[in-house]
Design an enzyme around this catalytic site. Structure first.
Site, PDB file in Angstrom:
ATOM      1  N   SER A 303      58.323   0.185 108.352  1.00 27.66           N
ATOM      2  CA  SER A 303      57.997  -0.240 109.713  1.00 27.66           C
ATOM      3  C   SER A 303      58.830   0.570 110.695  1.00 27.66           C
ATOM      4  O   SER A 303      59.853   1.140 110.329  1.00 27.66           O
ATOM      5  CB  SER A 303      58.288  -1.728 109.901  1.00 27.66           C
ATOM      6  OG  SER A 303      59.689  -1.946 110.029  1.00 27.66           O
ATOM      7  N   ASP A 304      58.389   0.639 111.934  1.00 31.29           N
ATOM      8  CA  ASP A 304      59.262   1.181 112.964  1.00 31.29           C
ATOM      9  C   ASP A 304      60.308   0.125 113.303  1.00 31.29           C
ATOM     10  O   ASP A 304      60.257  -1.011 112.814  1.00 31.29           O
ATOM     11  CB  ASP A 304      58.461   1.599 114.198  1.00 31.29           C
ATOM     12  CG  ASP A 304      59.148   2.702 114.992  1.00 31.29           C
ATOM     13  OD1 ASP A 304      60.378   2.843 114.882  1.00 31.29           O
ATOM     14  OD2 ASP A 304      58.453   3.417 115.725  1.00 31.29           O
ATOM     15  N   TYR A 305      61.255   0.482 114.126  1.00 34.04           N
ATOM     16  CA  TYR A 305      62.412  -0.349 114.447  1.00 34.04           C
ATOM     17  C   TYR A 305      61.967  -1.727 114.948  1.00 34.04           C
ATOM     18  O   TYR A 305      61.420  -1.847 116.035  1.00 34.04           O
ATOM     19  CB  TYR A 305      63.225   0.371 115.526  1.00 34.04           C
ATOM     20  CG  TYR A 305      64.619  -0.124 115.760  1.00 34.04           C
ATOM     21  CD1 TYR A 305      65.714   0.552 115.238  1.00 34.04           C
ATOM     22  CD2 TYR A 305      64.858  -1.245 116.543  1.00 34.04           C
ATOM     23  CE1 TYR A 305      67.003   0.130 115.489  1.00 34.04           C
ATOM     24  CE2 TYR A 305      66.147  -1.679 116.793  1.00 34.04           C
ATOM     25  CZ  TYR A 305      67.216  -0.996 116.262  1.00 34.04           C
ATOM     26  OH  TYR A 305      68.491  -1.419 116.514  1.00 34.04           O
TER      27      TYR A 305
END
Length: 759
Positions: A303-305
């Site tokens: 996932s992104d941040y």
């Protein structure tokens, strides 16, 4: 000569993608299916793991001992101390960390895990190595202006060499999002607006970072991001929704991702945005049907941040537990920063909400990738304090930064051959970017230091110019008291003005969307005042996106686009200013007349009422206040030579199963050597799906001595004429095609047509 060509999509679809995987290092470990061919010890290891340890292998966190400016690049969050993070790693609650503080940090963490943890599973260390590690190269969109994918492969190789020397196993790059709205700040991270250029640079950067062997101590794992269509955010607003037809998604936005994965990238990152109402982090169609089933991708998706957690605010997930469930079921193997997988996966499995097999599959992928990186055999293989120092900012890497910097520069305009400058001239260097150790490296630099970069004033003096005055004139977004008066006085005392203006690092990059992509008013006031002195002006733009140029800036006789060039910024710019290097860059994104034209891209459709050339005609597809064109289009860029195109040589017909050679003569009638980027465009006049007015299919970069001519040849195949049909499958139809070999997407160059004949 650099020859770049690629078939429309056939080379990256179906069998082509599998063939690409078959020749990549990944093939030695992974099957081209959703299941992985992994060493037996990995399944034996998984069998020993508790659910909590499995969840830990799927949880990545920012390092508590951050490196450089890492803490400023991501939203603030609370977490354990560094010693607390080591304890979490030893307890099996952590797969690794990112943006940490170099080899010493990695050594301490890895030592604790390998000595004290129950299962001795090595940590993975990741970082945002976007356009360099300690040696900084031009921002990616600037590097794409070189139209040299090989250059991008070399800078990625150099960045990998430095980063791996500092204990980094994994980089969150390349970003391959197509950017057709220049209001979007993250334009600077990609390769611009064109699909072909996006594909070529995606593949080149993957190959550069990963090298020939991912287990080598000079290789890092690439991460294709942001999957998918992040660059299509509505209004160019970062993190905004994306609403696209599947046709547009497949024709424009997906190909560069596919190219990067086909080149061997072993990881990808889910994008923040939703697509057609479903967040990418929970989008099964994207993560499973497209990525795994169609493209046969075997690696890991992160996932992104806090991207999984953000589905709560977006109104798609009820709470953290629900967000974790949605993400893991969609196929997001690893959670970044939210800690949701650690908190919720064990209970989700025990309750039956998530099958254990789904979690095991993601753990298997993660461990297989760690094994491929050599971490099980050599957990300290990239962790060496002496190597970290020895590899940092070497003469070779700085020379490459300078080469990349000057190749990135695009000369938009050079009326009266104002450039190159005479070193003996009295030069007034004016503007907020004239001097000083700031805004040189550009956005998204974690480990580089502007204090080590070369500013413009230093570069000009290094070039041998001695009669140079330096005056700021204004701030970036605020006036300076007495600044304009001082600048006018400096201009009046000089022979020529070099006006260094543009965007600061903080005006471009993530979360830096701009509603109006113009120069700030204080800088415009400075430009207008200096222009009134009547002295010739060379505008040197610092920018991370295309800009709408107005007034004295637009009217200046010479304009250079210099982006953010990195460590050797001033030297590279001076090389071009004084003619040591003839500018060869070409725009990877169109410069509009007005901000209101965005999103703008050269390969638009004609519509049923296209605007004609010449005077305005009522009731046509046009703006009232701007032409239906770019001020400076995709592919545009001038040189210090005088390049002309001859007539196009092309046969009238192309056989269905044949090939068609097209050529023209390119001549440099000037007195200086140069490099010309000859670009091949086509237009399918009539098709079952309407086609763009032009589409780039290939390009040659040609070196031309003064007075020299070169025959530029391209070979067209039927595959290069393909488009997606009504069923969204590649197809090609007989008919008439217009064709250009031209210096930009709006130039005629050498123009002709041919007929594709079936039977």
């Amino acid at each position: 000569m650099t020859d770049i060509r690629i078939s429309r999509r056939a080379a990256l679809l179906g069998a082509g993608a599998i063939a690409a995987w078959a020749s990549s290092p990944a093939r030695a470990l992974f099957q081209a299916t959703d299941s992985l061919a992994v060493p037996a010890f990995i399944d034996a290891l998984i069998a020993k793991m508790t659910l909590e340890e499995k969840a830990g292998q799927l949880q990545l966190m920012a390092s508590a001992w951050g490196g450089g400016v890492a803490t400023a690049l991501n939203p603030p969050s609370t977490g354990p101390s560094f010693e607390g993070q080591i304890a979490d790693a030893v307890a099996g609650k952590l797969t690794g960390v990112f943006n940490g503080n170099g080899a010493e940090m990695a050594r301490r963490m890895q030592t604790a895990v390998m000595k004290q943890s129950r299962l001795k599973i090595p940590l993975i260390f990741a970082a945002d190595v976007i356009h360099g590690h300690r040696t900084i190269f031009p921002v990616p969109v600037g590097e794409a202006a070189s139209f040299e994918p090989d250059l991008a492969m070399r800078t990625a190789r150099a960045a990998a060499y430095e980063a791996a020397g500092a204990g980094i196993d994994w980089t969150f790059f390349p970003m391959v999002d197509i950017a057709r709205d220049q209001r979007w700040g993250r334009t600077m991270e990609g390769a611009g607006e064109d699909v072909l250029v996006g594909e070529l640079f995606a593949a080149a950067r993957v190959k550069g970072f990963q090298g020939k062997d991912l287990a080598a101590n000079d290789a890092v794992m690439a991460c294709i991001k942001h999957f998918a269509a992040y660059g299509a955010a509505e209004s160019g607003l970062d993190y905004n929704s994306v609403d696209l037809s599947e046709r547009t998604l497949r024709e424009i936005y997906l190909p560069p991702y596919e190219a990067g994965f086909a080149a061997g990238a072993m990881s990808g990152m889910a994008s923040f945005n939703e697509i057609n109402g479903i967040p990418a982090t929970a989008n099964k169609w994207l993560m499973q049907e497209v990525l795994r089933d169609e493209w046969k991708f075997p690696g890991i998706i992160v996932s992104d941040y806090t991207g999984d957690e953000e589905m709560i605010a977006a109104g798609y997930a009820r709470d953290g537990r629900d967000a974790a469930r949605l993400a893991i079921l969609a196929g997001v193997d690893m959670s970044m920063q939210s800690n949701l997988y650690t908190l919720h996966l064990p209970e989700l499995v025990r309750s039956g909400a998530v099958p254990q097999a789904v979690v095991d599959r993601s753990v298997r992928r993660t461990l297989a990738v760690k094994n491929m990186l050599g971490l099980f055999d050599k957990p300290f293989g990239r962790i060496d304090l002496k190597r970290e120092k020895a590899r940092s900012r070497t003469k070779a890497s700085l020379a490459l930064s300078r080469e990349a910097g000057r190749k990135a520069i695009v000369m938009l305009k050079n009326d009266g051959d104002l450039l190159p400058l005479d070193k003996s001239a009295k030069i007034a260097l004016i503007g907020p970017f004239a001097s000083g150790q700031h805004d040189l490296n550009g956005p998204w630099v974690v480990y580089g230091d502007n204090a080590q970069a070369i500013d413009l004033a230093t570069g000009i003096r290094n070039a041998g110019a001695r009669n140079v005055s330096v005056t700021l004139g204004s701030g970036v977004e605020a006036p300076l008291a007495g600044g304009i008066d001082a600048a006018v006085a400096a201009a009046q005392a000089a022979d020529i003005v070099v006006l260094a203006i543009g965007e600061s690092e903080g005006m471009s990059g993530e979360a830096q969307s701009r509603a109006d992509i113009v120069l700030p008013e204080p800088q415009m006031a400075l430009a207008e005042a200096v222009a009134k002195t009547g002295k010739p002006i060379v505008v040197v733009l610092k920018n991370g996106r295309a800009l709408a140029l107005h007034g004295a800036v637009k009217d200046a006789p010479a304009i250079l686009v210099t982006w953010f060039l990195g460590s050797e910024s001033g030297n590279a710019t001076a090389d071009v200013l004084f003619g040591v290097y003839s500018p060869a860059g070409r725009l990877p994104c169109s410069f509009p007349y007005e901000s209101g034209q965005e999103p703008y891209h050269y390969d638009h459709k004609a519509t049923g009422r296209p605007a004609p050339d010449g005077p305005r005609v009522p009731y046509k597809a046009q703006w009232r206040s701007a032409p239906n064109a770019a001020l400076y289009p995709f592919g545009h860029g001038l040189t210090y030579g005088k390049v002309g195109y001859g007539a196009l040589t092309v046969a009238p017909t192309m056989a269905w199963d044949g090939r068609l050679e097209v050529s023209t003569t390119v001549t440099n009638s000037g007195k200086r050597a140069c490099e010309e980027v000859a670009q091949l465009y086509i237009h399918d006049r009539t098709a079952s799906i309407t086609q763009p007015v032009r589409k780039l299919k290939a390009f040659h970069k040609v070196a031309l001595a003064p007075g020299a001519s070169e025959t530029v040849k391209f070979t067209l195949t039927r595959e290069m004429l393909q488009f997606l049909g009504e069923d969204l499958k590649p197809t090609v139809e007989p008919g008439t095609f217009d064709i250009w070999i031209a210096p930009s997407a709006q130039a005629d160059g050498a123009k002709g047509s041919f007929e594709l004949v079936k039977g």
